[in-house]
Design an enzyme around this catalytic site. Structure first.
Site, short mmCIF file in Angstrom:
data_model
loop_
_atom_site.label_atom_id
_atom_site.label_comp_id
_atom_site.label_asym_id
_atom_site.label_seq_id
_atom_site.Cartn_x
_atom_site.Cartn_y
_atom_site.Cartn_z
CG ASP A 7 -1.68 1.23 1.44
OD1 ASP A 7 -2.38 1.64 0.50
OD2 ASP A 7 -1.60 1.82 2.54
CG ASP A 9 -1.86 7.63 0.51
OD1 ASP A 9 -0.90 8.38 0.28
OD2 ASP A 9 -2.81 7.48 -0.27
CG ASP A 167 -1.80 2.21 6.60
OD1 ASP A 167 -2.37 3.13 7.21
OD2 ASP A 167 -1.94 2.01 5.38
#
Length: 218
Positions: A7, A9, A167
């Protein structure tokens, strides 16, 4: 060697400050009050259309398609002008990527951020060459947590074993839906407690990542 999909961001880069600035610049054009960084960070994760929907909803609006598109275009104008002015790579992330690349890992990106902005961010930070594939939020009709983008990124690596690193709740749900082992970065934009997110391993600093990924292969 196996493949790994990241991922963007909240996983590789702390991009919330630039997203926050672009939202507030877009709002300022119509005389609206700004949001705090914490508020905007809480809206991140499901892609730009959902970000804009959450911004407008927080202002008490139930926008029609035209209003939503207008605000999204205004946001993207400001964001794409310089998506790394306030953004930073997480400590150790570049070194971890280069270490994995040197070991022969194939690396892909799967993000809900639009493809062009994602590519520009990687390029601005000098790490674009480490990625074999990029699947952005506008590359397919589906966005995470639908597994289709992650499956597309994994397929582009043409490796039998692919791991996913993210995250957030969105990333955990995407990995679970795609049937991939998931490494959770605990210092990103997650809302829920760590134990509420399905994961196979977790790390708080990217220095830990290469060893963790090797452990997940065992």
């Amino acid at each position: 060697m196996p493949g790994v999909v990241f991922d963007l961001d909240g996983t590789l880069v702390h991009s919330a400050p630039d997203i926050h600035a672009a939202v507030n610049r877009a709002l300022a054009e119509e005389g609206a009050e700004p949001f705090s960084l914490a508020e905007i960070t809480g809206f991140i994760g499901n892609g730009v259309p959902v970000l804009i929907k959450r911004v407008l909803a927080a202002r008490g609006e139930t926008p029609d398609g035209h209003r939503h598109a207008e605000m999204q275009d205004r946001f993207m104008k400001h964001y794409e002008a310089d998506p790394t002015a306030l953004t930073s790579v997480y400590p150790g992330a570049e070194a971890a990527l280069r270490h994995l690349h040197s070991e022969g890992w194939r690396i892909a990106l799967c993000t809900n951020k639009p493809y062009a902005a994602s590519r520009q961010i990687l390029s601005n930070f000098g790490i674009l060459d480490l990625f074999d594939a990029i699947v952005g939020g506008d590359c397919l009709p589906q966005r995470k947590p639908d597994p289709a983008p992650l499956r597309a990124a994994a397929a582009a690596l043409t490796e039998e074993v692919v791991l996913y690193v993210g995250d957030s709740e969105v990333d955990a749900a995407t990995a679970e839906a795609a049937g991939l082992r998931f490494a959770l970065f605990t210092e990103g934009y997650r809302h829920a407690p760590v134990h509420d997110l399905p994961h196979h391993g977790l790390f708080s600093h990217h220095d830990e990542l290469p060893d963790l990924l090797r452990h997940l292969l065992a």
